[in-house]
Enzyme design. Structure first.
Site, short mmCIF file in Angstrom:
data_model
loop_
_atom_site.label_atom_id
_atom_site.label_comp_id
_atom_site.label_asym_id
_atom_site.label_seq_id
_atom_site.Cartn_x
_atom_site.Cartn_y
_atom_site.Cartn_z
N HIS A 15 1.78 17.99 -5.58
CA HIS A 15 1.76 16.35 -6.12
C HIS A 15 2.74 15.94 -5.72
O HIS A 15 4.05 15.96 -6.32
CB HIS A 15 1.40 15.87 -7.21
CG HIS A 15 1.65 14.97 -7.46
ND1 HIS A 15 1.71 13.79 -8.58
CD2 HIS A 15 0.99 13.77 -6.36
CE1 HIS A 15 1.65 12.94 -8.01
NE2 HIS A 15 1.23 12.53 -6.22
N GLU A 22 5.23 17.44 -8.43
CA GLU A 22 5.31 17.51 -9.44
C GLU A 22 3.80 18.81 -9.23
O GLU A 22 2.88 19.17 -8.68
CB GLU A 22 4.22 16.79 -10.14
CG GLU A 22 3.90 16.56 -11.37
CD GLU A 22 2.74 15.43 -12.04
OE1 GLU A 22 2.82 14.61 -10.54
OE2 GLU A 22 3.09 15.17 -12.96
N ASN A 82 1.44 9.91 -12.49
CA ASN A 82 1.20 9.00 -12.42
C ASN A 82 0.90 8.31 -14.31
O ASN A 82 0.33 6.77 -13.96
CB ASN A 82 -0.45 9.17 -11.10
CG ASN A 82 0.50 8.78 -10.32
OD1 ASN A 82 1.49 8.26 -9.42
ND2 ASN A 82 0.37 9.94 -9.17
N SER A 121 -3.02 13.25 -6.31
CA SER A 121 -2.45 12.13 -7.41
C SER A 121 -2.63 11.65 -8.63
O SER A 121 -2.28 11.62 -9.80
CB SER A 121 -2.37 10.44 -7.33
OG SER A 121 -2.03 10.35 -6.00
N1 LIG Z 1 0.06 7.07 -0.79
C1 LIG Z 1 0.88 7.79 -1.98
O1 LIG Z 1 1.83 7.19 -2.43
C2 LIG Z 1 0.44 9.24 -2.08
C3 LIG Z 1 1.35 9.42 -2.63
C4 LIG Z 1 1.14 11.09 -3.40
C5 LIG Z 1 -0.24 11.50 -3.49
N2 LIG Z 1 -1.08 10.80 -2.85
C6 LIG Z 1 -2.63 11.17 -3.19
O2 LIG Z 1 -2.71 12.11 -1.13
C7 LIG Z 1 -4.13 12.10 -0.65
C8 LIG Z 1 -4.05 11.27 0.12
O3 LIG Z 1 -3.00 10.17 -0.06
P1 LIG Z 1 -2.30 8.90 1.75
O4 LIG Z 1 -1.93 7.94 0.83
O5 LIG Z 1 -2.30 9.87 2.54
O6 LIG Z 1 -3.91 8.87 2.64
P2 LIG Z 1 -4.03 7.56 3.59
O7 LIG Z 1 -6.15 7.01 3.20
O8 LIG Z 1 -2.90 7.32 3.92
O9 LIG Z 1 -4.59 9.25 4.34
C9 LIG Z 1 -5.79 9.96 4.17
C10 LIG Z 1 -5.79 10.44 5.16
O10 LIG Z 1 -7.34 11.87 4.98
C11 LIG Z 1 -8.54 11.87 5.71
N3 LIG Z 1 -9.19 12.15 5.73
C12 LIG Z 1 -10.15 11.59 5.17
N4 LIG Z 1 -11.72 12.75 4.23
C13 LIG Z 1 -11.51 13.84 5.33
C14 LIG Z 1 -11.96 14.58 5.34
N5 LIG Z 1 -13.32 15.05 4.45
N6 LIG Z 1 -11.64 15.64 6.47
C15 LIG Z 1 -10.25 15.54 6.66
N7 LIG Z 1 -9.86 14.14 6.97
C16 LIG Z 1 -9.91 13.34 5.52
C17 LIG Z 1 -8.28 10.53 6.64
O11 LIG Z 1 -9.36 10.41 7.61
C18 LIG Z 1 -6.99 9.87 6.49
O12 LIG Z 1 -6.33 10.50 7.49
C19 LIG Z 1 -5.01 11.48 -1.74
O13 LIG Z 1 -5.39 12.51 -2.77
C20 LIG Z 1 -3.39 10.61 -2.98
O14 LIG Z 1 -4.00 10.48 -4.30
C21 LIG Z 1 -0.65 9.42 -2.35
#
Ligand SMILES: NC(=O)c1ccc[n+]([C@@H]2O[C@H](COP(=O)([O-])OP(=O)(O)OC[C@H]3O[C@@H](n4cnc5c(N)ncnc54)[C@H](O)[C@@H]3O)[C@@H](O)[C@H]2O)c1
Length: 296
Positions: free
Chosen positions: A141, A153, A191, A120
């Site tokens: 993104h 994005e 963001n 993000s």
């Molecule tokens: N939540 C949102 O609305 C959103 C929107 C766009 C982008 N993002 C980005 O997407 C990414 C994930 O966000 P999310 O909301 O899905 O988080 P989340 O917490 O739902 O999921 C993250 C997952 O990554 C896993 N994980 C952590 N470290 C790891 C590793 N080293 N190897 C393998 N798996 C690993 C965790 O076990 C977890 O299941 C982040 O970078 C976030 O900024 C989030």
């Protein structure tokens, strides 16, 4: 231009599971990995049931639904990514953790593979520097939830090649998305604009300007946003919002991005939003229940 046939997705949380579903439904072979085996099992179950729902609603034929489920393979070892054409990383929003993963992936995937991050806010250039293929590292993104939201994005790092950009753009369009392009500065476009608004909504709540319900209703009814900023923060995850604000603050060096103390306190208390059943709002059978938005 290289044709993408197989995708590796790292992270089976909200974003990774949605990206894996989207790719599988669009006929790509998908490998999904998460370091937590329980997350991987739950991701497989929820993707399968979401695909079944698409079939039962008539949005996908029975055959396409079955093919999508066949396309999806979950793995607890990254070595299975050795044949994929692109990896889309969607793990925790931490630069150190992502860099370690990119360095590891660089050694596993084939030399032509692209490494994309769904970050993000974190620098694509620095993620690229953790590999020996910075020209093949790019930001992709997706918005939450990836199967529904129309935007991707795309962020080019300082060394990202035109070939990598064009292949990623074609993939996003094949997945039915509109793309926008952003330069590689903290928070990119979406963001950079969204998080200060969410932070300000927390300040309004923290300083008693209005109730959470009135802050959200004000922005929904007064400015035509489909979700209020606090409701949206719960949907994104308060931990994710806090991590993004910290990246904006340190990367752009402006105190206007300092995270609101109330947001910090909620995260410290484990109130991470919808995914934990409690954030600004409480989800479940209580008076505070809010219904999931029909739009997201
Ligand atoms: N939540 C949102 O609305 C959103 C929107 C766009 C982008 N993002 C980005 O997407 C990414 C994930 O966000 P999310 O909301 O899905 O988080 P989340 O917490 O739902 O999921 C993250 C997952 O990554 C896993 N994980 C952590 N470290 C790891 C590793 N080293 N190897 C393998 N798996 C690993 C965790 O076990 C977890 O299941 C982040 O970078 C976030 O900024 C989030």
């Amino acid at each position: 231009m290289a044709d993408i046939r197989s995708v590796g997705v790292v992270g089976g949380g909200q974003m990774g599971s949605g990206i894996a579903q989207l790719a599988a439904v669009h006929g790509l072979e998908v490998w999904l990995h998460d370091s937590d085996a329980g997350v991987l099992t739950r991701a497989h179950q929820s993707i399968s049931s979401r695909i079944q729902r698409l079939v039962s609603k008539g949005n996908l034929t029975k055959e396409k639904g079955a093919e999508a489920i066949r396309n999806l393979r979950c793995t607890s070892t990254l070595d299975d990514f050795c044949s994929v054409d692109i990896v889309i990383e969607a793990i925790v929003e931490s630069e150190e953790v992502k860099k370690n993963l990119f360095a590891q992936l660089d050694k596993i995937v084939k030399s032509s593979a692209i490494l994309a991050s769904n970050t993000s806010s974190i620098s694509i250039t620095r993620l690229g520097s953790a590999t020996n293929r910075s020209s093949q590292v790019i930001g992709m993104h997706f918005m939450n939830p990836p199967p529904v939201m129309k935007l991707v994005e795309i962020i080019r790092g300082a060394n990202t090649s035109d070939k990598t950009f064009n292949t990623t753009k074609v993939l996003a369009e094949r997945l039915g998305k509109k793309i926008i392009c952003s330069q590689d500065f903290s928070g990119f476009v979406v963001n950079r604009i969204l998080m200060p608004m969410i932070n300000e909504a927390f300040h309004a709540l923290y300083t008693g300007v209005a109730s959470k319900e009135d802050i959200d209703a004000g922005m929904k009814l007064g400015t035509n946003h489909p979700m209020g900023p606090l409701e949206l923060a719960d949907h994104i995850g308060l931990d994710v919002c806090l991590s993004i604000l910290k990246v904006l603050h340190s990367g752009l060096g402006d105190n206007k991005y300092t995270p609101c103390p109330l947001l910090v306190q909620y995260v410290d208390a484990g109130r991470l939003g919808k995914k934990k059943g409690v954030g600004v709002y409480t989800y479940g059978k209580t008076r505070d229940e809010i219904k999931p938005s029909a739009r997201l």
